[in-house]
Design a protein around this motif. Structure first.
Motif, PDB file in Angstrom:
ATOM      1  N   MET A  30      15.030  13.122  -5.809  1.00  0.00           N
ATOM      2  CA  MET A  30      14.101  13.403  -4.706  1.00  0.00           C
ATOM      3  C   MET A  30      13.256  12.153  -4.433  1.00  0.00           C
ATOM      4  O   MET A  30      12.656  11.593  -5.344  1.00  0.00           O
ATOM      5  N   ASP A  31      13.232  11.711  -3.182  1.00  0.00           N
ATOM      6  CA  ASP A  31      12.488  10.514  -2.812  1.00  0.00           C
ATOM      7  C   ASP A  31      11.025  10.843  -2.541  1.00  0.00           C
ATOM      8  O   ASP A  31      10.673  11.950  -2.128  1.00  0.00           O
ATOM      9  N   TRP A  32      10.211   9.828  -2.772  1.00  0.00           N
ATOM     10  CA  TRP A  32       8.774   9.958  -2.497  1.00  0.00           C
ATOM     11  C   TRP A  32       8.541  10.000  -0.995  1.00  0.00           C
ATOM     12  O   TRP A  32       9.051   9.170  -0.256  1.00  0.00           O
ATOM     13  N   ASP A  33       7.756  10.967  -0.542  1.00  0.00           N
ATOM     14  CA  ASP A  33       7.501  11.166   0.888  1.00  0.00           C
ATOM     15  C   ASP A  33       6.018  10.947   1.169  1.00  0.00           C
ATOM     16  O   ASP A  33       5.180  11.801   0.877  1.00  0.00           O
ATOM     17  N   TRP A  34       5.704   9.796   1.756  1.00  0.00           N
ATOM     18  CA  TRP A  34       4.305   9.474   2.041  1.00  0.00           C
ATOM     19  C   TRP A  34       3.717  10.395   3.108  1.00  0.00           C
ATOM     20  O   TRP A  34       2.528  10.725   3.070  1.00  0.00           O
ATOM     21  N   LEU A  69       7.109  16.629  -6.975  1.00  0.00           N
ATOM     22  CA  LEU A  69       6.898  15.216  -7.280  1.00  0.00           C
ATOM     23  C   LEU A  69       5.547  14.729  -6.787  1.00  0.00           C
ATOM     24  O   LEU A  69       4.734  14.201  -7.565  1.00  0.00           O
ATOM     25  N   GLU A  70       5.279  14.875  -5.518  1.00  0.00           N
ATOM     26  CA  GLU A  70       4.051  14.312  -4.935  1.00  0.00           C
ATOM     27  C   GLU A  70       2.775  15.015  -5.418  1.00  0.00           C
ATOM     28  O   GLU A  70       1.846  14.335  -5.887  1.00  0.00           O
ATOM     29  N   ARG A 121       8.444  21.159  -3.513  1.00  0.00           N
ATOM     30  CA  ARG A 121       8.334  19.731  -3.838  1.00  0.00           C
ATOM     31  C   ARG A 121       7.238  19.575  -4.888  1.00  0.00           C
ATOM     32  O   ARG A 121       6.069  19.851  -4.609  1.00  0.00           O
ATOM     33  N   THR A 144       2.164  14.354  -9.191  1.00  0.00           N
ATOM     34  CA  THR A 144       1.858  12.941  -9.422  1.00  0.00           C
ATOM     35  C   THR A 144       0.435  12.626  -8.995  1.00  0.00           C
ATOM     36  O   THR A 144      -0.303  11.923  -9.705  1.00  0.00           O
TER      37      THR A 144
END
Length: 224
Positions: A1-5, A186-187, A184, A190
């Protein structure tokens, strides 16, 4: 999963609301712990066993039982006896009383480190017990233990996520809600980790500076 700003900026205001609750709970809980801890430290030194023993029993009980169980009692059990507390109030009382029993030991160390001659001098000056504590003992006992007291502030800050167990919506609770709703993790997780890390690092730097200040002022030794 990519980081989504974009997702980060979207959830940041909600997390900040939770962060405010976390900081509020930490500050108010610490204040209660400092006041109650001092009270317990003084009560334990009472000459009356009817005062000292109940205070000692309460402290041992609070230290010997989990904070989570104490929070559940305050929030879920007390309503059965007609005492209904808002979640944040129950959390503050739980945190404050739990940590007060540890802080009382810090106060005890500072009080015991006060030279015996100070007690005798106060008695020779015909000071009352209250005046002795207020004007002689506490002004000498508290400054050296400030760094140790501040450590409990940091410990309580890290403990605040447990308040989510009684529905207090602090930063961790907000993050879990966001993660579950958006699938989600991750964000939000974190960002919560970064928040706790930053505050902890700032507190560590502040504690180091405070300790150096105390050493430089000669206040870390109650016999100076």
């Amino acid at each position: 999963m990519d980081w989504d700003w974009n997702f980060v900026w979207e959830i940041l205001p909600t997390l900040l609301k939770g962060a405010i609750v976390t900081v509020e709970a930490t500050i108010l809980g610490t204040f209660l712990a400092l006041v109650a801890g001092l009270l317990f430290a003084v009560l334990r030194r009472s000459r009356s066993q009817f005062v000292a023993k109940p205070a000692n029993f309460f402290m041992e009980f609070m230290r010997g039982t989990p904070l989570l169980a104490q929070l559940y009692f305050l929030f879920y059990v007390l309503p059965d006896f007609g005492v209904l507390l808002p979640p944040l109030v129950a959390g503050l009382i739980g945190l404050g009383l739990h940590y007060s029993t540890y802080i009382a030991e810090v106060y005890r160390a500072g009080i015991d480190n006060t030279p015996r001659g100070q007690w005798e001098a106060a008695k020779a000056c015909n000071l009352t017990n209250c005046q002795t504590w207020r004007h002689v003992i506490l002004p000498q006992a508290i400054p050296p233990i400030i760094p140790a007291l501040a450590n409990y502030f940091v410990a309580m800050f890290k403990e605040t996520p447990i308040l989510s167990a009684i529905t207090v919506v602090e930063i961790m609770s907000q993050a879990r809600g966001i993660a579950a709703y958006n699938y989600r993790y991750l964000e939000p997780m974190t960002l919560v980790g970064v928040f706790f890390l930053i505050v902890s690092l700032i507190s560590a730097v502040g504690l180091s500076a405070l300790e150096r200040l105390m050493i430089g002022s000669g206040l870390t030794n109650g016999h100076d």
